[in-house]
Design a protein around this motif. Structure first.
Motif, short mmCIF file in Angstrom:
data_model
loop_
_atom_site.label_atom_id
_atom_site.label_comp_id
_atom_site.label_asym_id
_atom_site.label_seq_id
_atom_site.Cartn_x
_atom_site.Cartn_y
_atom_site.Cartn_z
N GLY A 101 0.49 -1.54 0.08
CA GLY A 101 0.44 0.06 0.20
C GLY A 101 1.15 0.85 -0.02
O GLY A 101 0.10 2.07 -0.50
N ILE A 102 1.90 1.14 0.57
CA ILE A 102 2.78 2.46 1.11
C ILE A 102 3.53 2.52 -1.01
O ILE A 102 3.90 3.86 -0.63
CB ILE A 102 3.65 2.03 1.91
CG1 ILE A 102 3.40 2.35 3.24
CG2 ILE A 102 4.77 3.25 1.85
CD1 ILE A 102 3.98 1.72 4.97
N PHE A 153 1.24 6.83 -6.45
CA PHE A 153 0.34 7.28 -7.49
C PHE A 153 -0.52 7.81 -7.51
O PHE A 153 -0.70 8.84 -8.18
CB PHE A 153 -0.05 5.89 -8.51
CG PHE A 153 0.06 4.83 -9.20
CD1 PHE A 153 0.51 4.67 -10.71
CD2 PHE A 153 0.88 4.09 -8.36
CE1 PHE A 153 0.91 3.96 -10.97
CE2 PHE A 153 2.25 2.90 -9.17
CZ PHE A 153 1.70 2.93 -10.39
N PHE A 154 -0.31 8.68 -5.99
CA PHE A 154 -1.33 9.81 -5.41
C PHE A 154 0.08 10.89 -3.98
O PHE A 154 -1.39 10.81 -4.05
CB PHE A 154 -2.14 8.55 -4.38
CG PHE A 154 -3.19 7.83 -5.09
CD1 PHE A 154 -3.83 7.86 -6.22
CD2 PHE A 154 -2.57 6.10 -4.96
CE1 PHE A 154 -4.74 7.28 -7.11
CE2 PHE A 154 -3.34 5.11 -6.06
CZ PHE A 154 -4.11 5.15 -6.96
N GLY A 155 0.93 10.99 -5.52
CA GLY A 155 1.29 11.68 -3.98
C GLY A 155 2.76 11.25 -3.31
O GLY A 155 3.48 12.41 -2.84
N ASN A 156 3.09 9.92 -2.68
CA ASN A 156 4.15 9.93 -2.57
C ASN A 156 5.61 9.66 -3.13
O ASN A 156 6.15 8.31 -4.16
CB ASN A 156 3.81 8.87 -1.37
CG ASN A 156 5.14 7.92 -0.51
OD1 ASN A 156 5.89 8.60 -0.78
ND2 ASN A 156 5.42 6.32 -0.51
N ALA A 172 -3.23 2.99 0.15
CA ALA A 172 -2.65 4.41 -0.56
C ALA A 172 -3.10 5.24 -0.76
O ALA A 172 -1.71 6.55 -1.41
CB ALA A 172 -2.61 3.21 -1.99
N MET A 173 -4.00 5.68 -0.78
CA MET A 173 -4.54 6.86 -0.47
C MET A 173 -3.60 7.68 0.81
O MET A 173 -3.29 9.24 0.65
CB MET A 173 -6.03 6.75 0.30
CG MET A 173 -6.66 6.49 -0.48
SD MET A 173 -6.78 7.06 -2.94
CE MET A 173 -5.75 5.48 -3.62
N VAL A 174 -2.85 7.09 1.26
CA VAL A 174 -2.67 8.07 2.44
C VAL A 174 -1.11 8.04 1.71
O VAL A 174 0.06 7.86 2.09
CB VAL A 174 -1.98 7.49 3.91
CG1 VAL A 174 -1.47 8.33 4.67
CG2 VAL A 174 -3.49 6.43 4.61
N ALA A 175 -0.66 9.51 1.31
CA ALA A 175 0.28 9.63 0.02
C ALA A 175 1.15 10.72 0.37
O ALA A 175 1.85 10.77 -0.11
CB ALA A 175 -0.46 9.25 -0.96
N VAL A 202 7.09 8.75 6.77
CA VAL A 202 6.28 9.34 7.15
C VAL A 202 5.50 10.00 6.35
O VAL A 202 5.51 11.25 6.13
CB VAL A 202 5.72 10.38 8.78
CG1 VAL A 202 4.74 10.07 9.31
CG2 VAL A 202 6.94 9.55 9.60
N LEU A 203 3.79 9.49 6.23
CA LEU A 203 2.77 9.71 5.32
C LEU A 203 1.84 10.10 6.45
O LEU A 203 0.97 9.81 7.08
CB LEU A 203 2.93 8.49 4.03
CG LEU A 203 4.16 7.52 3.51
CD1 LEU A 203 3.08 6.95 2.58
CD2 LEU A 203 4.38 9.14 2.77
#
Length: 563
Positions: free
Chosen positions: A282-283, A288-291, A345-348, A494-495
């Motif tokens: 997931g990380i 794809f979403f900001g990380n 994945a949304m925690v980005a 850290v996200l």
């Protein structure tokens, strides 16, 4: 593209995707040479009128494109092998056609690649398999992705033997330990012990799937080593970078590399019964979403486009080529099917990244006996001088490398040096303390390597604490130094998003170490620690603003806000 539509059809039952996959597979087999000395190989180019063009201008190898084993041969095996069981029940005749074409490809692999099964190349004293497609675990790993489901569906003895032999070769490319480069990764290119790249990084996924079909533990261990030891460091260090050569110098990131990490982590989690690797997947998918270096979404759900890449300075290439779109869609298909990975994945948004720092040797203070080294080309044929230069030390020569601002806390020093049988050694000191000694002659003969010597990342034995500089002393014979990597003993990423936060920690210490972190969002933190193979070691809860994490030596930890 055929694999994208196959997977979408299998996931949703969409007739449109079934039809498109069918037509793409027909087009793919049209490019396959059906008879003659090159039977089973693949022509890469077709003109608009359907004429096949086997040779590129400028020339690319192999030339003609169907004259030898290639990346596109491996990908053809991937597509045909994954398609066969998908069509077996609904269209047995077409499945039979796919099987015949896959057998053609297997013949090409047997004739051109596995004819060398059991032979080994000598790369700077390291034995590596001579029976990889296009001399790469990267290409061969993609062939495994097709062979594994095909063998599972057919129990075909011939295909299983090819799967086992290719898988054995890919597994043999695993290298390093948790503290030593490349930290357990599967290296992509047989001709170099100094190159890793994120693109074409599906070898761990292929090994994991192959291990499930064959029961081979060596393949499974190699997949888990890459997923659980190497990949947490990669994600914390910056993400799926295009080239560690061997230092992190080619830092552009593309969707091919990002998707490769996600799929490899997921397959390793399943094959090795390591559910904790799903958190890491997931990380990885958060890229794809900001990380990523831009802090921007690289995938646009309104159009299905994935941007072509992002540079280390945050500049996004907003083109969207076929490769980027394909690997973006392969990732979103995973996220559609795996709700827990999608939520992670949304925690980005990147809140903190504490990881290694590269310091070029030539930026240090050159003492007596030290001179600037300027190679004719930064690329050696198997590796890259990170700044295009380095420092040469004669016996008794000294170099002082500044660490102000990066040497705080507990760190592991990783010199990047040229190893050569005729070289001397260097001693690395901080104040009056010796951090370690590098024996530059500790390398085998060139053998089958493209270049003499080996640019290598060495790990010094003793960790350093709160230092401002490191001194390097040359001894016995001349030595060459490229750079120094300063690696925190426990690194972290850290996200966060508006409602939750996640931290990934990875240890380079020999033993368990406690660190204290704070999650920026949430009131309670759930802490899970894992060993170097991804096996769960502990679970605890703590206040989110003061989380004590005991990270196993060489292992990793995932900390998530749960309230």
């Amino acid at each position: 593209a055929a694999v994208v539509y196959l997977r979408h059809w299998q996931a949703t039952g969409a007739d449109s995707s079934r039809h498109t996959a069918y037509q793409l597979l027909r087009g793919l087999t049209y490019l396959q040479t059906a008879a003659g000395p090159n039977a089973g190989n693949v022509v890469l180019w077709m003109q608009p009128d359907g004429t096949l063009n086997p040779s590129a201008d400028p020339v690319e190898l192999p030339d003609p494109s169907d004259s030898g084993p290639s990346y596109w041969l491996a990908r053809t095996i991937w597509a045909l092998g994954e398609a066969y069981p998908a069509f077996l029940d609904s269209d047995p005749a077409f499945a039979g056609f796919l099987r015949a074409r896959l057998n053609l490809a297997l013949g090409a692999v047997e004739r051109q690649v596995l004819v060398r099964y059991g032979e080994w190349l000598d790369i700077d004293g390291v034995a590596v398999p001579a029976w990889l497609i296009a001399e790469g675990a990267d290409a061969t790993g993609e062939a495994l992705l097709g062979l594994a489901p095909y063998v599972a569906a057919t129990a075909d003895a011939r295909a299983q033997l090819v799967l086992e032999q290719l898988g054995e070769g890919v597994a043999a490319m695993r290298s390093g330990k948790p503290r030593t480069w490349p930290f357990g990764a599967v290296l992509p290119w047989a001709r170099s012990q100094a190159v890793w790249h994120a693109w074409g990084g599906l070898a761990p996924a292929g090994l994991a799937k192959a291990s499930e079909v064959t029961g081979d533990r060596t393949m499974r261990r190699a997949a888990l080593s890459d997923a659980a030891s190497f990949t947490p460091h990669l994600l914390i260090a910056g993400g799926p970078e295009n080239g560690w050569l061997p230092s992190p110098t080619e830092r552009v990131q593309i969707a091919y590399g990002a998707h490769s990490r996600v799929e490899s982590l997921l397959e390793a989690a399943e094959a090795g019964n390591r559910p904790g690797l799903r958190h890491v997947a997931g990380i990885a998918a958060a890229w794809f979403f900001g990380n990523n270096p831009a802090g921007e979404a690289m995938y646009d759900p309104s159009t299905g486009r994935t941007f072509d890449g992002v540079a280390v300075d945050g500049v996004v290439n907003r083109n969207s080529g076929a490769e980027s779109t394909i690997h973006g869609l392969l990732t979103t298909l995973i996220l559609d099917a795996e709700a827990d990975i999608a939520a992670q994945a949304m925690v980005a948004d990147v809140v903190e990244r504490r990881t290694w720092t590269l310091v070029e040797a030539e930026t240090g203070a050159l003492g007596p006996g030290a001179t600037l080294y300027q190679p004719e080309s930064a690329w050696t044929g198997e590796s890259l001088w990170s700044g295009g230069a380095g420092v040469q030390l004669r016996p008794g020569g000294t170099l002082t490398i500044p660490l102000a601002g990066i040497g705080a806390g507990s760190n592991v020093l990783m010199p990047v040096v040229l190893l050569d049988p005729s070289a001397g050694k260097t001693t690395w000191t901080t104040g009056h303390r010796i951090a370690g000694v590098v024996h530059h002659a500790k390398v085998g003969a060139q053998g089958d390597s493209p270049a003499p010597g080996l640019l290598a990342v060495e790990t010094l034995n003793t960790s350093i604490h709160d230092v401002e500089s490191v001194s390097v002393h040359g001894k016995k014979r001349n030595t060459l130094i490229d750079a120094l990597l300063v690696q925190p003993e426990v690194e972290r990423l850290v996200l966060a998003d508006e409602s939750s936060s996640t931290a990934l920690l990875r240890s380079f210490a020999r033993h368990s170490q406690c660190v204290v972190i704070s999650l920026p969002v949430g009131t309670t933190a759930h802490v899970e620690t894992y060993d170097k193979t991804g096996r769960l070691r502990s679970q605890t809860h703590a206040p989110a603003d003061h989380v004590v994490v005991r990270v196993p030596g060489g292992g990793f930890a995932v900390v998530r806000s749960v309230g």
